[in-house]
Design a protein around this motif. Structure first.
Motif, PDB file in Angstrom:
ATOM      1  N   ARG A 171      11.895   4.090   3.073  1.00  0.00           N
ATOM      2  CA  ARG A 171      12.223   3.628   1.724  1.00  0.00           C
ATOM      3  C   ARG A 171      12.194   2.098   1.651  1.00  0.00           C
ATOM      4  NH1 ARG A 171      14.079   7.679  -1.569  1.00  0.00           N
ATOM      5  NH2 ARG A 171      14.702   9.609  -0.512  1.00  0.00           N
ATOM      6  N   PHE A 172      12.648   1.448   2.706  1.00  0.00           N
ATOM      7  CA  PHE A 172      12.606  -0.012   2.748  1.00  0.00           C
ATOM      8  C   PHE A 172      11.164  -0.514   2.678  1.00  0.00           C
ATOM      9  CE2 PHE A 172      12.336  -4.063   5.060  1.00  0.00           C
ATOM     10  CZ  PHE A 172      13.255  -4.821   4.344  1.00  0.00           C
ATOM     11  N   GLU A 173      10.245   0.244   3.267  1.00  0.00           N
ATOM     12  CA  GLU A 173       8.839  -0.132   3.266  1.00  0.00           C
ATOM     13  C   GLU A 173       8.120   0.237   1.974  1.00  0.00           C
ATOM     14  OE1 GLU A 173       7.099  -1.871   5.548  1.00  0.00           O
ATOM     15  OE2 GLU A 173       9.012  -2.193   6.577  1.00  0.00           O
ATOM     16  N   TYR A 211       8.003   3.483   0.555  1.00  0.00           N
ATOM     17  CA  TYR A 211       7.601   4.876   0.423  1.00  0.00           C
ATOM     18  C   TYR A 211       8.662   5.690  -0.312  1.00  0.00           C
ATOM     19  CZ  TYR A 211       4.112   3.803   4.007  1.00  0.00           C
ATOM     20  OH  TYR A 211       3.070   3.249   4.704  1.00  0.00           O
ATOM     21  N   ARG A 212       8.221   6.729  -0.986  1.00  0.00           N
ATOM     22  CA  ARG A 212       9.135   7.751  -1.502  1.00  0.00           C
ATOM     23  C   ARG A 212       9.290   8.778  -0.388  1.00  0.00           C
ATOM     24  NH1 ARG A 212       7.978  12.683  -4.097  1.00  0.00           N
ATOM     25  NH2 ARG A 212       9.737  13.519  -5.290  1.00  0.00           N
ATOM     26  N   VAL A 213      10.518   9.259  -0.160  1.00  0.00           N
ATOM     27  CA  VAL A 213      10.784  10.152   0.972  1.00  0.00           C
ATOM     28  C   VAL A 213      11.420  11.447   0.491  1.00  0.00           C
ATOM     29  CG1 VAL A 213      11.970  10.413   3.185  1.00  0.00           C
ATOM     30  CG2 VAL A 213      11.108   8.167   2.498  1.00  0.00           C
ATOM     31  N   VAL A 214      10.927  12.568   1.030  1.00  0.00           N
ATOM     32  CA  VAL A 214      11.592  13.858   0.862  1.00  0.00           C
ATOM     33  C   VAL A 214      11.915  14.369   2.261  1.00  0.00           C
ATOM     34  CG1 VAL A 214      10.600  14.456  -1.362  1.00  0.00           C
ATOM     35  CG2 VAL A 214       9.348  15.023   0.718  1.00  0.00           C
ATOM     36  N   GLN A 215      13.077  15.023   2.407  1.00  0.00           N
ATOM     37  CA  GLN A 215      13.561  15.398   3.732  1.00  0.00           C
ATOM     38  C   GLN A 215      13.682  16.907   3.890  1.00  0.00           C
ATOM     39  OE1 GLN A 215      17.097  13.345   5.089  1.00  0.00           O
ATOM     40  NE2 GLN A 215      16.785  11.697   3.617  1.00  0.00           N
ATOM     41  N   ALA A 216      13.425  17.365   5.117  1.00  0.00           N
ATOM     42  CA  ALA A 216      13.628  18.758   5.476  1.00  0.00           C
ATOM     43  C   ALA A 216      14.277  18.806   6.855  1.00  0.00           C
ATOM     44  CB  ALA A 216      12.308  19.520   5.490  1.00  0.00           C
ATOM     45  N   ALA A 217      15.222  19.730   7.041  1.00  0.00           N
ATOM     46  CA  ALA A 217      15.941  19.839   8.313  1.00  0.00           C
ATOM     47  C   ALA A 217      15.246  20.772   9.305  1.00  0.00           C
ATOM     48  CB  ALA A 217      17.370  20.319   8.068  1.00  0.00           C
ATOM     49  N   THR A 235      17.687   7.662   9.614  1.00  0.00           N
ATOM     50  CA  THR A 235      17.068   6.393  10.019  1.00  0.00           C
ATOM     51  C   THR A 235      15.642   6.293   9.488  1.00  0.00           C
ATOM     52  OG1 THR A 235      18.411   6.258  12.029  1.00  0.00           O
ATOM     53  CG2 THR A 235      16.365   4.999  11.998  1.00  0.00           C
ATOM     54  N   LEU A 236      14.879   7.380   9.625  1.00  0.00           N
ATOM     55  CA  LEU A 236      13.507   7.379   9.122  1.00  0.00           C
ATOM     56  C   LEU A 236      13.481   7.229   7.603  1.00  0.00           C
ATOM     57  CD1 LEU A 236      11.973  10.208  11.337  1.00  0.00           C
ATOM     58  CD2 LEU A 236      11.408   7.765  11.438  1.00  0.00           C
ATOM     59  N   THR A 242       0.822  -1.207   0.000  1.00  0.00           N
ATOM     60  CA  THR A 242       0.000   0.000   0.000  1.00  0.00           C
ATOM     61  C   THR A 242       0.860   1.262   0.000  1.00  0.00           C
ATOM     62  OG1 THR A 242      -0.136   0.111   2.414  1.00  0.00           O
ATOM     63  CG2 THR A 242      -1.809  -1.189   1.280  1.00  0.00           C
ATOM     64  N   ALA A 243       2.154   1.116   0.263  1.00  0.00           N
ATOM     65  CA  ALA A 243       3.036   2.278   0.291  1.00  0.00           C
ATOM     66  C   ALA A 243       3.502   2.670  -1.101  1.00  0.00           C
ATOM     67  CB  ALA A 243       4.263   1.977   1.153  1.00  0.00           C
ATOM     68  N   SER A 244       3.229   1.833  -2.095  1.00  0.00           N
ATOM     69  CA  SER A 244       3.733   2.080  -3.434  1.00  0.00           C
ATOM     70  C   SER A 244       3.356   3.470  -3.929  1.00  0.00           C
ATOM     71  CB  SER A 244       3.175   1.024  -4.397  1.00  0.00           C
ATOM     72  OG  SER A 244       3.619   1.262  -5.712  1.00  0.00           O
ATOM     73  N   ARG A 245       4.383   4.265  -4.295  1.00  0.00           N
ATOM     74  CA  ARG A 245       4.258   5.604  -4.864  1.00  0.00           C
ATOM     75  C   ARG A 245       3.742   6.645  -3.867  1.00  0.00           C
ATOM     76  NH1 ARG A 245       1.508   5.236 -10.698  1.00  0.00           N
ATOM     77  NH2 ARG A 245      -0.209   4.384  -9.492  1.00  0.00           N
ATOM     78  N   ARG A 246       3.544   6.269  -2.610  1.00  0.00           N
ATOM     79  CA  ARG A 246       3.174   7.254  -1.600  1.00  0.00           C
ATOM     80  C   ARG A 246       4.417   8.016  -1.160  1.00  0.00           C
ATOM     81  NH1 ARG A 246      -1.840   7.055   0.870  1.00  0.00           N
ATOM     82  NH2 ARG A 246      -3.257   5.740  -0.323  1.00  0.00           N
ATOM     83  N   THR A 247       4.278   9.316  -0.975  1.00  0.00           N
ATOM     84  CA  THR A 247       5.412  10.153  -0.587  1.00  0.00           C
ATOM     85  C   THR A 247       5.236  10.635   0.848  1.00  0.00           C
ATOM     86  OG1 THR A 247       5.756  10.910  -2.857  1.00  0.00           O
ATOM     87  CG2 THR A 247       6.694  12.255  -1.100  1.00  0.00           C
ATOM     88  N   VAL A 248       6.300  10.512   1.634  1.00  0.00           N
ATOM     89  CA  VAL A 248       6.299  10.977   3.020  1.00  0.00           C
ATOM     90  C   VAL A 248       7.346  12.074   3.167  1.00  0.00           C
ATOM     91  CG1 VAL A 248       6.683  10.361   5.439  1.00  0.00           C
ATOM     92  CG2 VAL A 248       5.533   8.742   3.913  1.00  0.00           C
ATOM     93  N   LEU A 249       6.930  13.204   3.712  1.00  0.00           N
ATOM     94  CA  LEU A 249       7.859  14.275   4.045  1.00  0.00           C
ATOM     95  C   LEU A 249       8.341  14.068   5.470  1.00  0.00           C
ATOM     96  CD1 LEU A 249       9.220  17.093   3.808  1.00  0.00           C
ATOM     97  CD2 LEU A 249       7.034  18.076   4.539  1.00  0.00           C
ATOM     98  N   VAL A 250       9.650  13.998   5.658  1.00  0.00           N
ATOM     99  CA  VAL A 250      10.248  13.867   6.982  1.00  0.00           C
ATOM    100  C   VAL A 250      10.891  15.200   7.348  1.00  0.00           C
ATOM    101  CG1 VAL A 250      11.984  12.695   8.386  1.00  0.00           C
ATOM    102  CG2 VAL A 250      10.648  11.390   6.708  1.00  0.00           C
TER     103      VAL A 250
END
Length: 232
Positions: free
Chosen positions: A29-31, A33-39, A23-24, A5-13
């Motif tokens: 990504r292993f699960e 999800y596509r991930v974008v990061q912000a500090a 780590t997140l 169900t995570a396919s092509r879903r994007t998570v902002l961290v």
């Protein structure tokens, strides 16, 4: 095992600790999800102008703009992006503050990865639209808020996040005249400088894209008031 169900879903961290952020990123990504990061929160807001994540993981304590302020900014804009707040504090008052700021869920550190992933799945399920609902249209202009797509006739419109949000707002209130202040408060947040040219620039780009190949104008200026969306 990767969650299908995570396919092509994007998570902002949005997390200022590079170790936690990394780590997140690896976990998600292993699960699948596509991930974008912000500090920090300000960087997260900038990313939201270019990306449209399905969910945000937001740390409470960040420099510049903290997690709760980020949530408040999103909700003032009318942005319904699901937000899961991460914090090292687990007092009732802290949880209440997070939810009052507009967060959808709250998870205290340290947390089990299984619980984090379960909460992400639950939030994504909760925000899935009903089949066939929510498409906005006027004449040959159509916009699907769930899929974040827009078309003029058969032609897809390549819109930035801000352009999409402005067009969606105008479609939701088609025929009505929205003042500049109303649009700024909804899209950019309360307190944004309404004398700036930001809205005019966005409207200009929207007109250029929606009027491609001589298509009749739909976005009209009401002098000294604001804008309206109508067929004539």
């Amino acid at each position: 095992m990767t969650d299908l169900t995570a396919s092509r879903r994007t998570v902002l961290v949005a997390e200022d600790d590079p170790g936690v952020r990394s780590t997140l990123d690896q976990l998600l990504r292993f699960e699948g999800y596509r991930v974008v990061q912000a500090a920090d929160g300000l960087q997260a807001l900038g990313l939201l102008e270019r990306e449209r994540p399905d969910l945000a993981l937001v740390d409470v304590v960040m420099p510049g703009l903290d997690g709760l302020a980020l949530c408040r900014t999103l909700r003032r804009r009318g942005d319904r992006l699901p937000v899961l707040v991460l914090t090292a504090r687990d007092q009732v008052g802290d949880r209440v503050a997070g939810l009052d700021a507009g967060a959808d869920d709250y998870l205290a550190k340290p947390f089990a990865t299984e619980e984090l992933l379960a909460r992400i799945r639950a939030l994504l399920r909760r925000t899935e639209p009903a089949e066939g609902s929510g498409v906005l249209s006027l004449g040959d202009l159509t916009l699907d808020p769930a899929a974040r797509t827009a078309h003029r006739g058969p032609h897809p419109l390549e819109l930035t996040k801000t352009e999409f949000d402005v067009l969606e707002l105008l479609l939701e209130h088609q025929g009505a005249v929205l003042t500049r202040t109303q649009i700024y408060d909804r899209i950019w947040g309360y307190g944004f400088d309404t004398t700036s040219r930001t809205l005019d620039v966005s409207i200009g780009y929207l007109r250029r894209k929606t009027e491609h190949d001589g298509a009749p104008r739909l976005i009209h200026t009401v002098r000294n008031v604001g804008y309206t969306l109508r067929t004539a």
